[in-house]
Structure formats: C-alpha cells, structure tokens
Design a protein around this motif. Structure first.
Motif, PDB file in Angstrom:
ATOM      1  N   TYR A 246       3.110   4.412  13.484  1.00  0.00           N
ATOM      2  CA  TYR A 246       2.127   5.480  13.649  1.00  0.00           C
ATOM      3  C   TYR A 246       2.470   6.694  12.787  1.00  0.00           C
ATOM      4  CZ  TYR A 246      -0.071   3.207  17.628  1.00  0.00           C
ATOM      5  OH  TYR A 246      -0.742   2.342  18.435  1.00  0.00           O
ATOM      6  N   LEU A 247       3.720   6.765  12.352  1.00  0.00           N
ATOM      7  CA  LEU A 247       4.106   7.921  11.558  1.00  0.00           C
ATOM      8  C   LEU A 247       3.918   7.686  10.060  1.00  0.00           C
ATOM      9  CD1 LEU A 247       7.387   9.048  13.331  1.00  0.00           C
ATOM     10  CD2 LEU A 247       5.098   9.920  13.594  1.00  0.00           C
ATOM     11  N   ARG A 248       3.494   6.490   9.703  1.00  0.00           N
ATOM     12  CA  ARG A 248       3.335   6.176   8.284  1.00  0.00           C
ATOM     13  C   ARG A 248       2.227   7.042   7.695  1.00  0.00           C
ATOM     14  NH1 ARG A 248       3.848   0.647   5.662  1.00  0.00           N
ATOM     15  NH2 ARG A 248       4.359  -0.120   7.733  1.00  0.00           N
ATOM     16  N   PRO A 249       2.486   7.726   6.575  1.00  0.00           N
ATOM     17  CA  PRO A 249       1.429   8.568   5.985  1.00  0.00           C
ATOM     18  C   PRO A 249       0.284   7.699   5.467  1.00  0.00           C
ATOM     19  CG  PRO A 249       3.576   9.040   5.003  1.00  0.00           C
ATOM     20  CD  PRO A 249       3.746   7.844   5.849  1.00  0.00           C
ATOM     21  N   ASP A 250      -0.898   8.262   5.451  1.00  0.00           N
ATOM     22  CA  ASP A 250      -2.056   7.538   4.955  1.00  0.00           C
ATOM     23  C   ASP A 250      -2.093   7.677   3.445  1.00  0.00           C
ATOM     24  OD1 ASP A 250      -5.508   7.376   6.145  1.00  0.00           O
ATOM     25  OD2 ASP A 250      -4.441   6.273   4.592  1.00  0.00           O
ATOM     26  N   TRP A 251      -1.301   6.838   2.772  1.00  0.00           N
ATOM     27  CA  TRP A 251      -1.150   6.975   1.325  1.00  0.00           C
ATOM     28  C   TRP A 251      -2.480   6.864   0.591  1.00  0.00           C
ATOM     29  CZ3 TRP A 251       3.432   8.799   0.351  1.00  0.00           C
ATOM     30  CH2 TRP A 251       4.515   8.430   1.144  1.00  0.00           C
ATOM     31  N   ILE A 252      -3.305   5.915   1.045  1.00  0.00           N
ATOM     32  CA  ILE A 252      -4.567   5.696   0.330  1.00  0.00           C
ATOM     33  C   ILE A 252      -5.429   6.953   0.378  1.00  0.00           C
ATOM     34  CG2 ILE A 252      -6.558   4.190   0.112  1.00  0.00           C
ATOM     35  CD1 ILE A 252      -5.045   2.064   1.576  1.00  0.00           C
ATOM     36  N   ALA A 253      -5.509   7.567   1.561  1.00  0.00           N
ATOM     37  CA  ALA A 253      -6.319   8.785   1.671  1.00  0.00           C
ATOM     38  C   ALA A 253      -5.756   9.893   0.783  1.00  0.00           C
ATOM     39  CB  ALA A 253      -6.368   9.254   3.126  1.00  0.00           C
TER      40      ALA A 253
ATOM     41  N   MET B 127      -2.020   1.195  -1.556  1.00  0.00           N
ATOM     42  CA  MET B 127      -2.337   0.131  -0.598  1.00  0.00           C
ATOM     43  C   MET B 127      -1.102  -0.683  -0.258  1.00  0.00           C
ATOM     44  SD  MET B 127      -5.945  -1.587  -1.217  1.00  0.00           S
ATOM     45  CE  MET B 127      -7.122  -0.635  -2.105  1.00  0.00           C
ATOM     46  N   ALA B 128      -0.301  -0.979  -1.293  1.00  0.00           N
ATOM     47  CA  ALA B 128       0.910  -1.753  -1.040  1.00  0.00           C
ATOM     48  C   ALA B 128       1.838  -0.972  -0.115  1.00  0.00           C
ATOM     49  CB  ALA B 128       1.603  -2.079  -2.355  1.00  0.00           C
ATOM     50  N   LEU B 129       1.964   0.329  -0.343  1.00  0.00           N
ATOM     51  CA  LEU B 129       2.823   1.153   0.501  1.00  0.00           C
ATOM     52  C   LEU B 129       2.360   1.145   1.951  1.00  0.00           C
ATOM     53  CD1 LEU B 129       3.748   4.369  -1.490  1.00  0.00           C
ATOM     54  CD2 LEU B 129       5.284   2.727  -0.440  1.00  0.00           C
ATOM     55  N   VAL B 130       1.052   1.151   2.138  1.00  0.00           N
ATOM     56  CA  VAL B 130       0.527   1.162   3.498  1.00  0.00           C
ATOM     57  C   VAL B 130       0.859  -0.139   4.218  1.00  0.00           C
ATOM     58  CG1 VAL B 130      -1.644   1.014   4.774  1.00  0.00           C
ATOM     59  CG2 VAL B 130      -1.294   2.831   3.154  1.00  0.00           C
ATOM     60  N   LEU B 131       0.941  -1.234   3.444  1.00  0.00           N
ATOM     61  CA  LEU B 131       1.151  -2.538   4.065  1.00  0.00           C
ATOM     62  C   LEU B 131       2.602  -2.920   4.264  1.00  0.00           C
ATOM     63  CD1 LEU B 131      -1.359  -4.873   2.303  1.00  0.00           C
ATOM     64  CD2 LEU B 131      -1.435  -4.065   4.614  1.00  0.00           C
ATOM     65  N   VAL B 132       3.514  -2.263   3.540  1.00  0.00           N
ATOM     66  CA  VAL B 132       4.907  -2.685   3.603  1.00  0.00           C
ATOM     67  C   VAL B 132       5.387  -2.712   5.054  1.00  0.00           C
ATOM     68  CG1 VAL B 132       7.249  -1.944   3.087  1.00  0.00           C
ATOM     69  CG2 VAL B 132       5.526  -1.913   1.313  1.00  0.00           C
TER      70      VAL B 132
END
Lengths: 290, 164
Positions: free
Chosen positions: B37-44, B20-25
C-alpha cells in the motif's frame, strides 16, 4: 483575433467524455464478462511488460543460488530424497485404497473416480493491488491452461485460473473477495460454501444454519460439486465458530490449508490430456491405471 | 504510428514502460504484505510530469489510453484507472502554466492532494460499484507518491533535456 492558446483541444471537455467512457467500461468489465475476450487478447500483447517487471527478481534469485554452498545443496538433496521415499511408500497404500474405493463404487453403481493430471507452474508475481488476491504463474494458453482451471499446491487448494494469456496466467486465490468454493466437511460430510474475505489468512462461510454440525478444527475439502474443482483437496480448517443467541446463522471462519503467503510452485489440474500439445509435461496424481 | 510520432516521443514511452514495471515488481516474500500500500504510483507521477513538461505532446486522450494498458497490466477492470488518470491529466493540462512556476516541494503537495482525491474516487468505485471492501491504508499511497515526486521530476527533466 490571433490564437492565444497552444492548441484548440479543450481538456475539460475531453476529460468529461473520457470519464463517462471510463465509468461505462468499469461497470461492464467489473460486472460482466463481455470484455473478457478483449482483455485476453490485449493481455497477451502486454505480457512483455509483466516479464520485464519480474525479470530482475528471477535473475537475482538464480544468481544467489549460484553462490550456495555445495554442502548445503548436498544436505537439501539428501532431505528431498528422504522425503520422496517416504511419500512413495505412502503412495503405495494410497493407490491400494483408491482402487478399493473404485471397486466399492462400482458395486454401488457409481462412476469411478479418475486420477487428476497436473502441470507444475512457478509463481512469478503476485497482485500489486493488495485488495485483489491473485498470483501470476508462468504457464499460459500455449500450455493448455484454461480459464476456470483449478489450481492446487502441495498443501491444499490455491484457487482457480481467472485469466490466461499466451504464456502467463492469473490465478485467483481462495482468499480473494470474489472467490467461492463448494466444500465438504470431512468429519460430517455436510456441504458448505467457503468464500474469500480479502484477508490473506481467513475464509468465511455464510448462511451456516445452527443445526449444522461444525466444530473448530474440522477439515474442509473440495466437494467437486459444480464441476469446477476436483473433489478431495483440502481447502481450509475451521478456525472460529460463533453463534450469537437469536441469530439466524452462525458465523464461521476458516484458515486456508494452502500456504498462500509463500507460494512458489503450484499445480494446475487437468481433466484429461486430450487437447494438450504433446510437449506439455503432465504428472499424474491418483491411481496409475485411472 | 508514423515514425516521427514515435521518434519524438520514445523517451516518454520508455519512461512509462519503466514506471509500469516498477509498479509490478513484487516485494520480497519476507516483507509484510501491507507494504504494497505504500508503493508510490509511479505511472501517475510519470504521466503528470510529461503533461506538465510537454502538454502539447501528452494530453487527456493519451492518459486514457495509458489507463487502459495499466488496467490490463495491474489486473483491475477497464476504466478503473481511466477515471483517475483522466482527472489527473485534465488537472495537469489546465494548470500547467501555474504549476510549472512552483517550487518542487509545492508541486509535491499539490500532487498529494490530487492523488488523495483520486484515491477517494477509486475507493468509491470499488466499494459502491463492485461491492469489494478496500483497505484504508491505500490513502498512504498519495503521500509516498508525493514524497518521490522530486526524484521523478529531476530524473525525467534530465531525460527530457537530453533525449526529447
């Protein structure tokens, strides 16, 4: 028959039910404000996660500033002092004009314009979802922030507070698709509504009739109608005015005044300091005597 | 929560928290905004790994609860990630035995396809139900996510063997 599967739960059934629940929640939370209190309460609980995400960058920024050359800092300080003195001189004239304005309004029987109180806040993050335009700022309910509060910066209107938790607030930017601001054209005093388009550099105005006098370069400021935004703050400048022959309305696009791409610090606008705790540091903008 | 519940699963919680933290950085201000838009969906990705690895511990209800927290943290309405995570969880839960047998790159392809479908559903939700327009660039997310799957898999497998 011996049990062949690890557990008895059926993922497909669970998924079906939970999908329905998700859709219902989505419609409720997306279209109404019924779940807002839940969001707010739960939001305060998950604040630490957001802090965790922005912490590395803040540490890096502060670490980098530690290495700044002293000469550079001296230069910056000199520039800031110079700017501050220029602004103070301008402020003197501004205060005189504001007082005169209030006297004239009193003569006409109108109520006086009060000065706005502002609280400075730092932008700690932006929306990770590029389709939503919001910024997270480091002031929250504890600092007296309320939902719907207007947010400005040094160059113009930024947006309004959409959600607020204990120490963080989510500021919806003017360029977000769901945002609209009532504005006034400075040149002609005609009233319009400016909406966000989802594009970070463009705002649009719908239903602009042909008879309305509007030109490229016109400055639009908040009109104060609707009691949501204090009046007088620049919102946008008209960038494009197209009128197709035979069309009922003109198509108008405007460029936001605020530098939304590089937001660093913003100001949250308060009506009065009544219900705030004493340790919240507010600044006044406008006439000193109110 | 009873102690053994958390004790046996703390690495799962920690990995999800980090995701979650990675998604928000936030990206640096100098980077073009579309890079988001290219950020991977880490949580998924982390969710899929845990369901494939220990399906008896992580299932569809857990995915739903995770989606509620994700909605809070990312700022989307409740239920937005619910649909996505529940579908991904159901797919993973009902096929984990076969997916485990595949090579990592083959799993990547499957994940890319699953995330594409989920992205399509998210696009429909936003445009049809909320009248918001959405950028088609968001379909790059499944591809970058799938590209990062091997690393997620290897890191989490190491963690699982050591800490779970």
């Amino acid at each position: 028959m011996k049990q062949l599967f690890l557990e008895r739960s059926n993922p497909r059934n669970q998924a079906f039910v939970l999908c329905l629940v998700s859709l219902i929640l989505f419609v409720i939370d997306g279209k109404s404000t019924a779940l807002k209190p839940v969001r707010q309460a739960a939001g305060s609980l998950v604040e630490p996660i957001i802090w965790l995400a922005v912490l590395p960058r803040r540490i890096a920024e502060q670490g980098l500033s530690f290495f700044e050359l002293r000469d550079q800092q001296r230069l910056e300080l000199f520039e800031q002092r110079r700017l501050s003195e220029t602004l103070q001189a301008r402020q003197l004239k501004f205060e005189a004009l504001l007082s005169e304005n209030n006297r004239l309004r009193a003569l006409l029987g109108s109520s006086a314009k009060v000065s706005d109180l502002v609280l400075i806040a730092e932008v700690v993050g932006i929306s990770p979802d590029p389709d939503q335009h919001y910024a997270m700022v480091d002031k929250g309910l504890n600092d007296g922030v309320f939902v719907g509060q207007a947010v400005i910066d040094a160059t113009g209107l930024v947006g309004q507070v959409a959600e607020s938790t204990t120490n963080l607030s989510k500021v919806l930017l003017v360029t977000d698709q769901s945002h609209a601001v009532p504005v006034l054209s400075v040149r002609t005093a005609s009233q319009l509504i400016v909406e966000g388009t989802g594009n970070r550099n463009l705002l649009s105005m719908r239903h602009v009739s042909e008879s309305l006098d509007l030109k490229v370069g016109d400055l639009l400021v908040t009109s104060g109608l609707g009691q949501r935004f204090p009046s007088g703050y620049p919102v946008a400048e008209v960038a494009r005015y197209e009128r197709a022959p035979g069309a009922a309305f003109a198509e108008v696009l405007a460029k936001p005044s605020s530098q939304l791409q590089t937001l660093n610090h913003v100001l949250l606008v308060f009506d009065s300091a009544e219900d705030l705790t004493p340790d919240v540091a507010l600044e006044t903008i406008g006439p000193a005597d109110g | 929560m009873a102690d053994p519940f958390v004790k046996g699963r703390w690495i799962i919680f920690v990995s999800l928290l980090l995701a979650m933290a990675l998604v928000l950085v936030p990206l640096p201000a100098s980077a073009p905004f579309e890079l988001n838009y290219l950020r991977p969906d880490w949580i998924a990705l982390v969710l899929i790994y845990w369901i494939l690895a220990v399906p008896e511990k992580v299932g569809v209800p857990a995915a739903f609860l995770l989606s509620l927290i994700t909605d809070l943290v990312v700022g989307t309405p409740f239920g937005f990630h619910g649909l996505s995570f529940v579908i991904l969880a159901a797919l993973a839960k009902s096929s984990y035995q076969q997916v485990r047998m595949l090579e990592i790159w083959q799993q990547s392809i499957l994940i890319a396809m699953a995330l594409m479908i989920v992205s399509g559903i998210q696009l429909l939700m936003m445009t049809l139900m909320l009248d918001r327009s959405s950028n088609l660039l968001q379909f790059m997310k499944p591809i970058t996510s799938a590209l990062f799957w091997p690393w997620v898999f290897l890191v989490l497998r190491f963690c699982r063997r050591r800490y779970l």
